[in-house]
Design an enzyme around this catalytic site. Structure first.
Site, short mmCIF file in Angstrom:
data_model
loop_
_atom_site.label_atom_id
_atom_site.label_comp_id
_atom_site.label_asym_id
_atom_site.label_seq_id
_atom_site.Cartn_x
_atom_site.Cartn_y
_atom_site.Cartn_z
N GLY A 1 117.62 -64.37 40.19
CA GLY A 1 117.56 -65.37 41.25
C GLY A 1 118.68 -66.39 41.15
N SER B 1 113.45 -51.80 40.66
CA SER B 1 113.83 -51.64 39.26
C SER B 1 114.07 -50.16 38.98
CB SER B 1 112.74 -52.17 38.34
OG SER B 1 112.98 -51.78 36.99
N SER B 2 115.02 -49.89 38.09
CA SER B 2 115.29 -48.50 37.73
C SER B 2 114.12 -47.85 37.00
CB SER B 2 116.55 -48.41 36.87
OG SER B 2 116.40 -49.17 35.68
N CYS B 3 113.20 -48.66 36.45
CA CYS B 3 112.06 -48.09 35.73
C CYS B 3 111.04 -47.46 36.67
CB CYS B 3 111.40 -49.12 34.83
SG CYS B 3 110.41 -50.33 35.72
N TYR C 1 104.09 -52.09 35.79
CA TYR C 1 105.19 -52.77 36.49
C TYR C 1 105.85 -51.83 37.48
CZ TYR C 1 109.74 -55.06 37.11
OH TYR C 1 110.87 -55.63 37.64
N LYS D 1 106.30 -52.16 41.62
CA LYS D 1 107.60 -52.13 42.30
C LYS D 1 107.68 -50.98 43.31
CE LYS D 1 109.90 -55.67 40.77
NZ LYS D 1 110.42 -56.69 41.70
N PRO E 1 118.23 -52.19 40.91
CA PRO E 1 119.21 -52.52 39.87
C PRO E 1 118.88 -51.85 38.55
CG PRO E 1 117.69 -54.32 40.16
CD PRO E 1 117.32 -53.30 41.19
N THR E 2 119.91 -51.56 37.78
CA THR E 2 119.74 -51.06 36.42
C THR E 2 119.37 -52.23 35.51
OG1 THR E 2 120.77 -49.70 34.72
CG2 THR E 2 122.18 -51.35 35.81
N ASN E 3 119.44 -52.06 34.20
CA ASN E 3 119.11 -53.11 33.25
C ASN E 3 120.11 -54.27 33.38
OD1 ASN E 3 116.99 -51.65 31.41
ND2 ASN E 3 118.67 -50.20 31.70
N LEU E 4 119.59 -55.46 33.65
CA LEU E 4 120.45 -56.62 33.90
C LEU E 4 120.41 -57.61 32.74
CD1 LEU E 4 119.50 -57.35 37.62
CD2 LEU E 4 121.32 -55.88 36.74
N HIS F 1 113.91 -58.70 27.56
CA HIS F 1 114.43 -57.34 27.67
C HIS F 1 115.38 -57.09 26.49
CE1 HIS F 1 113.18 -57.71 31.96
NE2 HIS F 1 112.87 -56.44 31.77
N ARG G 1 121.01 -46.20 27.77
CA ARG G 1 120.75 -47.20 28.80
C ARG G 1 122.06 -47.62 29.47
NH1 ARG G 1 116.49 -45.58 28.10
NH2 ARG G 1 114.53 -46.66 27.62
N ASP H 1 110.34 -46.07 21.98
CA ASP H 1 111.69 -45.96 22.51
C ASP H 1 111.76 -46.22 24.01
OD1 ASP H 1 113.42 -45.45 20.40
OD2 ASP H 1 113.06 -43.29 20.42
#
Length: 319
Positions: A2, A93-95, A122, A126, A149-152, A165, A195, A266
């Protein structure tokens, strides 16, 4: 995310921004959200608010991760429709993609296989937000788009080890170990999962880029009822957690042992996004992984390290 969006919008010359902190506006309360939209009448909405966290937080607060996120996105998406918002960008989210999706992951892989158990509540929330955007577009003719988005990581990240994270957790662990003169840092998992990481301001720039697309390029993304309104945001490259941890240690200046604990989960084996669709629209990331980590490390050192130094000093004194 944000705060990165606000930085990017202001840098682009946008001044009429309606921003609220959680303390000012509880997005889980429908009436508060309705009053906000009635008062502000926004034309464009970036929905970045969410209950987020790493593997430990997901395992500890699964009800929060599904419940709060469902409430936030349901309230905002519905009230945006009722207020006649022109465009809405929902941050997914990519997850949300299947645990064993073919790599790199294309947008159409969504719901093509089982999810990763460690963040399933989660991810389900999403996915529901994405489906809401698609459903409102089909039923009401809205122009809502979901960005994945990927991991930010970046300035203002959450460095609480119970919520953080992987990037924020590693930055904090490396700084603390360096400050304390520790001989090792213990890292969850085997270090073998791969990742992809993206600096938050790059991700925000991609979101603003998408929202500013001319109508002839925006419409195909949101108006085809047979295709989910979905665009991946990433850099197109990944590395193992071990390689990434070594890079963080190098950036921070921690020069001792990294120990990986395979008894800890993992998560997904690999999670690399296919960003062909975004690149075809004309966007490319600008900030390298090393440069982004250097900025994030400085942010932690300048804004968070001083708050934990007394505790580290007390620990050394007790020893």
């Amino acid at each position: 995310m944000g705060s990165a969006l606000v930085r990017q919008l202001r840098a682009a010359g946008h001044t009429n921004l309606a921003v609220r902190s959680h303390g000012e506006l509880d997005l889980t309360e429908r009436q508060e959200v309705r009053k906000f939209f009635a008062r502000e009448r926004p034309e464009y909405v970036f929905l970045a608010a969410a209950r987020v966290g790493g593997i430990l937080a997901n395992a500890t607060y699964p009800a929060d991760f599904i419940g709060r996120n469902l409430l936030i996105q349901t309230n905002v998406i519905h009230e945006a429709h009722c207020a006649g918002v022109k465009r809405l960008l929902f941050l997914g989210s990519s997850c949300t993609y299947p645990r064993d999706a073919v790599q790199p992951i294309k947008e159409e892989c969504l719901l093509s296989g089982p999810l990763e158990p460690t963040n399933r509540p989660y991810a389900v929330a999403k996915i529901s937000g994405i489906e809401m955007c698609w459903s409102y577009n089909r039923q009401y003719g809205t122009r809502f788009l979901a960005a994945m988005p990927t991991n930010l990581f970046g300035p203002g990240d959450r460095y609480d080890l119970h919520d953080a994270h992987v990037v924020a957790a590693l930055i904090r662990k490396m700084h603390e170990a360096k400050e304390a003169g520790a001989a090792e840092v213990v890292i969850w998992g085997s270090g073998t999962p791969r990742r992809e990481f993206l600096y938050s301001d790059d991700a925000a720039h991609a979101c603003v880029f998408l929202m500013n697309l001319p109508e002839e390029r925006w419409k195909p993304l949101v108006a085809d009822g047979s295709v989910r309104p979905l665009v991946n945001i990433g850099c197109g490259q990944d590395m193992t957690i071990r390689e990434f941890a070594e890079l963080v240690a190098e950036v921070v200046g921690f020069q001792h042992r990294l120990i990986f604990d395979p008894s800890k989960p993992d998560g997904t084996p690999r999670k690399l996004l296919d960003i062909t669709r975004l690149r075809a629209l004309g966007w490319q990331p600008k900030i390298s992984l090393r440069e982004g980590l250097e900025r994030a490390s400085r942010d932690f050192s300048e804004n968070f390290m001083r708050t934990i130094r007394p505790a580290l000093a007390a620990t050394r004194g007790a020893e």
